[in-house]
Design an enzyme around this catalytic site. Sequence first.
Site, short mmCIF file in Angstrom:
data_model
loop_
_atom_site.label_atom_id
_atom_site.label_comp_id
_atom_site.label_asym_id
_atom_site.label_seq_id
_atom_site.Cartn_x
_atom_site.Cartn_y
_atom_site.Cartn_z
N TYR A 1 22.18 11.96 11.90
CA TYR A 1 22.31 13.39 11.58
C TYR A 1 21.06 13.91 10.88
O TYR A 1 20.51 14.95 11.24
CB TYR A 1 23.54 13.59 10.71
CG TYR A 1 23.78 15.01 10.25
CD1 TYR A 1 24.28 15.96 11.11
CD2 TYR A 1 23.51 15.38 8.93
CE1 TYR A 1 24.51 17.27 10.69
CE2 TYR A 1 23.73 16.68 8.50
CZ TYR A 1 24.23 17.61 9.38
OH TYR A 1 24.45 18.91 8.95
N ASN B 1 23.43 28.01 14.42
CA ASN B 1 24.32 27.43 13.42
C ASN B 1 25.07 26.20 13.93
O ASN B 1 25.39 25.31 13.16
CB ASN B 1 25.34 28.49 12.98
CG ASN B 1 26.55 27.89 12.32
OD1 ASN B 1 26.48 27.38 11.20
ND2 ASN B 1 27.68 27.92 13.02
N LYS C 1 18.32 16.81 12.11
CA LYS C 1 18.08 18.02 11.32
C LYS C 1 16.63 18.10 10.82
O LYS C 1 16.07 19.20 10.73
CB LYS C 1 19.05 18.07 10.13
CG LYS C 1 20.50 18.37 10.53
CD LYS C 1 20.63 19.73 11.20
CE LYS C 1 22.07 20.13 11.42
NZ LYS C 1 22.21 21.47 12.04
#
Length: 251
Positions: free
Chosen positions: A147, A84, A151
Amino acid sequence: MTGKIVVITGAGGGLGRALSRRLASDGDTVVMLGRTLSKLEEVATGIGERAVPIACEITSPDSVRAAFAQIAETFGQIDALINNAGLFQPSTLLEASDELITDAVMTNLAGTAFCARAAIPLLKRGGHIINVTSESVAIPLPFLTIYQASKAGVENFTQMLNLELYDRGIRVSTVRAGTMVGEGMSAKIEPETMMRMFADAGKRGIDMMARGASSYESTVDAFRLILNSPADLYVPSVAFHGLPAGWTDAG
């Protein structure tokens, strides 16, 4: 203790905190990993005996190895790892510092790989690795080039690792998350940066003000769905996003 043994990274706040609380309340034991032990211990105290806090810097292979050695000594085996922990720092590439680029890739992608590698020997057959990614992988949101790329890398990593671990009976899934809000939010965006993001999003046909956000507590059900899936069922990915304010009152 009964239930599953679930390792959660970034467990000191935000989604990680909500996951830890919910899974422990369901009867699972949660091993809470995070940079700051005092923060983890504070949350774990509120959860009770089903929460085990362990300091871990996921960008450091040695720190990850030490944390999982402690997990192995304490539990022997685990049922799941939820990757996470993540770093969200909006910026254009031109304006990004060296540290921002390095930290984003190391936290979001390399840290995920370090933790997965350390968890594999401890995972039971039928176990699970769940990697958290972002809706920005599919939606061209501005200021998220770095980012989004990290991801997107995690999503490709998830697909390939699932194939790699097939013979071990370990499933690897993605949870693609939308905007989340609630207690323990770590992402802080400068007002000027936010205004520029919203303006650039509008040029791309995206109304940021109309986009909804979900609470951390609401999103935990997506993870529970995957963790509870039968041994003969594979859920490759789950995606969620919030709904605009007042949506449930419409009509």
